[in-house]
Design a protein around this motif. Structure first.
Motif, PDB file in Angstrom:
ATOM      1  N   LYS A 196       0.833  -1.207   0.000  1.00 52.78           N
ATOM      2  CA  LYS A 196       0.000   0.000   0.000  1.00 52.78           C
ATOM      3  C   LYS A 196       0.869   1.259   0.000  1.00 52.78           C
ATOM      4  O   LYS A 196       0.519   2.258  -0.621  1.00 52.78           O
ATOM      5  CB  LYS A 196      -0.947  -0.013   1.205  1.00 52.78           C
ATOM      6  CG  LYS A 196      -2.053  -1.059   1.089  1.00 52.78           C
ATOM      7  CD  LYS A 196      -3.003  -1.003   2.277  1.00 52.78           C
ATOM      8  CE  LYS A 196      -4.132  -2.018   2.106  1.00 52.78           C
ATOM      9  NZ  LYS A 196      -5.071  -1.993   3.259  1.00 52.78           N
ATOM     10  N   ARG A 197       1.994   1.193   0.688  1.00 53.60           N
ATOM     11  CA  ARG A 197       2.908   2.338   0.685  1.00 53.60           C
ATOM     12  C   ARG A 197       3.483   2.548  -0.723  1.00 53.60           C
ATOM     13  O   ARG A 197       3.658   3.688  -1.169  1.00 53.60           O
ATOM     14  CB  ARG A 197       4.034   2.119   1.694  1.00 53.60           C
ATOM     15  CG  ARG A 197       4.975   3.313   1.842  1.00 53.60           C
ATOM     16  CD  ARG A 197       5.893   3.151   3.044  1.00 53.60           C
ATOM     17  NE  ARG A 197       6.778   2.007   2.909  1.00 53.60           N
ATOM     18  CZ  ARG A 197       7.573   1.559   3.887  1.00 53.60           C
ATOM     19  NH1 ARG A 197       7.574   2.164   5.071  1.00 53.60           N
ATOM     20  NH2 ARG A 197       8.360   0.530   3.693  1.00 53.60           N
ATOM     21  N   SER A 198       3.755   1.458  -1.428  1.00 56.86           N
ATOM     22  CA  SER A 198       4.236   1.573  -2.802  1.00 56.86           C
ATOM     23  C   SER A 198       3.184   2.198  -3.712  1.00 56.86           C
ATOM     24  O   SER A 198       3.499   3.033  -4.567  1.00 56.86           O
ATOM     25  CB  SER A 198       4.616   0.190  -3.345  1.00 56.86           C
ATOM     26  OG  SER A 198       5.645  -0.384  -2.577  1.00 56.86           O
ATOM     27  N   LEU A 199       1.927   1.796  -3.525  1.00 55.27           N
ATOM     28  CA  LEU A 199       0.851   2.384  -4.312  1.00 55.27           C
ATOM     29  C   LEU A 199       0.714   3.875  -4.020  1.00 55.27           C
ATOM     30  O   LEU A 199       0.464   4.676  -4.930  1.00 55.27           O
ATOM     31  CB  LEU A 199      -0.471   1.674  -4.017  1.00 55.27           C
ATOM     32  CG  LEU A 199      -0.599   0.224  -4.490  1.00 55.27           C
ATOM     33  CD1 LEU A 199      -1.950  -0.341  -4.064  1.00 55.27           C
ATOM     34  CD2 LEU A 199      -0.445   0.132  -6.014  1.00 55.27           C
ATOM     35  N   MET A 200       0.885   4.247  -2.753  1.00 55.92           N
ATOM     36  CA  MET A 200       0.822   5.657  -2.396  1.00 55.92           C
ATOM     37  C   MET A 200       1.911   6.436  -3.111  1.00 55.92           C
ATOM     38  O   MET A 200       1.654   7.506  -3.686  1.00 55.92           O
ATOM     39  CB  MET A 200       0.963   5.815  -0.878  1.00 55.92           C
ATOM     40  CG  MET A 200       0.970   7.257  -0.381  1.00 55.92           C
ATOM     41  SD  MET A 200       2.627   8.034  -0.422  1.00 55.92           S
ATOM     42  CE  MET A 200       3.469   7.074   0.837  1.00 55.92           C
ATOM     43  N   TYR A 201       3.119   5.902  -3.125  1.00 54.24           N
ATOM     44  CA  TYR A 201       4.223   6.579  -3.796  1.00 54.24           C
ATOM     45  C   TYR A 201       3.934   6.720  -5.289  1.00 54.24           C
ATOM     46  O   TYR A 201       4.172   7.778  -5.889  1.00 54.24           O
ATOM     47  CB  TYR A 201       5.519   5.801  -3.579  1.00 54.24           C
ATOM     48  CG  TYR A 201       6.733   6.463  -4.192  1.00 54.24           C
ATOM     49  CD1 TYR A 201       7.465   7.409  -3.484  1.00 54.24           C
ATOM     50  CD2 TYR A 201       7.146   6.140  -5.483  1.00 54.24           C
ATOM     51  CE1 TYR A 201       8.571   8.029  -4.043  1.00 54.24           C
ATOM     52  CE2 TYR A 201       8.250   6.747  -6.045  1.00 54.24           C
ATOM     53  CZ  TYR A 201       8.964   7.688  -5.326  1.00 54.24           C
ATOM     54  OH  TYR A 201      10.046   8.298  -5.888  1.00 54.24           O
TER      55      TYR A 201
END
Length: 457
Positions: A353-358
């Motif tokens: 999810k953090r990767s998607l946010m980035y």
């Protein structure tokens, strides 16, 4: 009109390049042959074709290709062309062909490895030179295809270095991306962004390691991030990754830039949320890696801090946030950027999810940050089409970078070493042909247009 190797060599100096390398359609066509027709180019990840018949149709230079999973479970890369009338067999993007490819024009069919399977009304071919077993009647495979930890590369040239040797010093970036998974595997997930940039493909490669542009080009986005953080009374990660572009020049000067053969390289990270184990997501990630690899290696994996890696001709992996910005030339002044996001198999879902946010904050077509870059790329393309000058500068710290094992390292983080290294590779590729002269149907270019050091052949 002819392009001689002598003339091409004069376009690249040790500290500058002639603007025609960005604007000349004839040079662009030579690049498609001498760079994209020779080098190992990233096609896609094998997770995009997990099942029998799954395909991913894309491009290598100016060639339409299709990556497919065949019945032998192997991944093949074929030219996306029916040998009957030349029709593209499948549309761009991903899909499933079933057990064989079927041309939508005349229903010729092909095995998933490209071999000819059948053609309707075979009686019409009796007494002719048609031979179903002859390669001329099959889908043609690319000369060489190799996979490194699931990343599939292909080369249109029958000879040249092996893939691992070609990647050289940047293979460690792919390793680190995969090692961030406790099982050592990643998969493309969460959708893919696509952005068409109205600029030459080389402009984006240069910008990826251009630390001098960040506090200037991205002023609008990092100022907005700081204003929002002030209102909130905190700086969440979503804003922090935009705020990072606003660091003073003294910060950028301390970063390390590494350059390798074939135009590759990497840039030390601006920030790494996994390095200090300070937040809940990172702690959970560290725990699964520690269980899989042990404490020392888990710390080393999360501690490797790289912002953008450049695989010249393919694109830019970003290991910390599990991205791959695939760079695909479309024309001399158009470049398609395909942003893939990877899930680390076995890692906490919060990491993904953090990767998607980035990806949304930095790489999305609606990103505040990307809009800054895309506008400036377009301005470079348009400015280089004027008569305002002939050469673009690569002078920052020219001649001052250090030779290190396997490549070079900058003496200052604002050095233009990466750009000089890329054009060194460009020149090597463009002069590598055994042919001295390549016939090109273009208008004559005058000596004045090329500058004092160049002349029309």
């Amino acid at each position: 009109m002819s392009y001689t190797n002598e003339r091409i060599a004069q376009l690249v100096r040790a500290d500058s390049v002639h603007k025609s390398v960005y604007t000349d359609p004839a040079l662009y066509q030579l690049e498609m042959d001498r760079i994209y027709g020779q080098a190992w180019i990233y096609v896609g990840h094998d997770s995009q074709v997990p099942n029998l018949g799954d395909y991913h149709a894309t491009r290598i230079g100016d060639q339409d290709v299709v990556m497919v999973r065949a019945s032998d479970k192997k991944v093949y890369v074929l030219y996306n062309r029916c040998p009957h009338k030349g029709a593209k067999l499948v549309p761009d993007g991903c899909g499933n062909a079933g057990k064989f490819f079927r041309c939508p024009y005349h229903a010729w069919t092909f095995k998933l490895d490209g071999a000819h399977l059948s053609a309707p009304m075979k009686g019409g071919y009796e007494g002719t030179a048609f031979d179903a077993k002859h390669p001329d009647f099959a889908m043609r495979q690319l000369a060489r295809v190799e996979s490194y930890r699931g990343f599939v590369f292909a080369s249109q040239a029958p000879g040249g270095p092996e893939l691992v040797d070609f990647l050289g010093g940047v293979v460690s970036s792919i390793d680190n991306l995969c090692d961030r998974s406790p099982v050592g595997e990643v998969e493309v997930a969460g959708g893919v962004f696509r952005v068409m940039q109205t600029s030459n493909w080389k402009v984006f490669y240069e910008n990826l390691h251009d630390t001098m542009h960040a506090p200037v080009t991205h002023e609008s986005s990092f100022v907005a991030a700081r204003e929002q953080a002030a209102e909130m009374g905190e700086m969440p990660l979503e804003l922090h990754i935009m705020d990072g572009n606003g660091e003073p020049y003294s910060f950028w000067e301390k970063l390390e830039l590494h350059a390798y053969e074939h135009g590759h390289g990497y840039m030390e990270g601006i920030f790494n949320p996994g390095a200090a184990n300070t937040d809940a997501v990172t702690r959970a990630h560290y725990e699964v890696l520690e269980k899989a690899y042990g404490a020392e290696r888990a710390s080393a994996i999360l501690g490797q801090n790289r912002h953008n890696t450049i695989i010249y001709g393919s694109g830019s992996p970003h290991t910390v946030f599990q991205q791959f910005r695939v760079i695909r030339p479309m024309a001399v002044d158009r470049t398609l950027i395909e942003i893939q996001t990877f899930r680390l198999k076995g890692a906490p879902e919060a990491v993904f999810k953090r990767s998607l946010m980035y990806a949304n904050v930095i790489n999305s077509p609606s990103s505040n940050v990307m809009a800054d870059d895309v506008e400036l790329y377009d301005r470079c393309q348009k400015g280089n089409q004027t008569r305002g000058g002939e050469w673009t500068s690569l002078h920052r710290y020219a001649g001052q970078d250090r030779v290190v094992d396997g490549g070079m390292q900058s003496t200052n983080g604002t050095s233009e070493l990466p750009m000089r290294n890329q054009f060194k590779a460009w020149k090597t590729y463009m002069l590598a042909s055994n042919r001295t002269t390549i016939p090109i149907a273009v208008e004559a270019c005058s000596a004045a247009q090329l500058g004092d050091d160049c002349h029309a052949a």
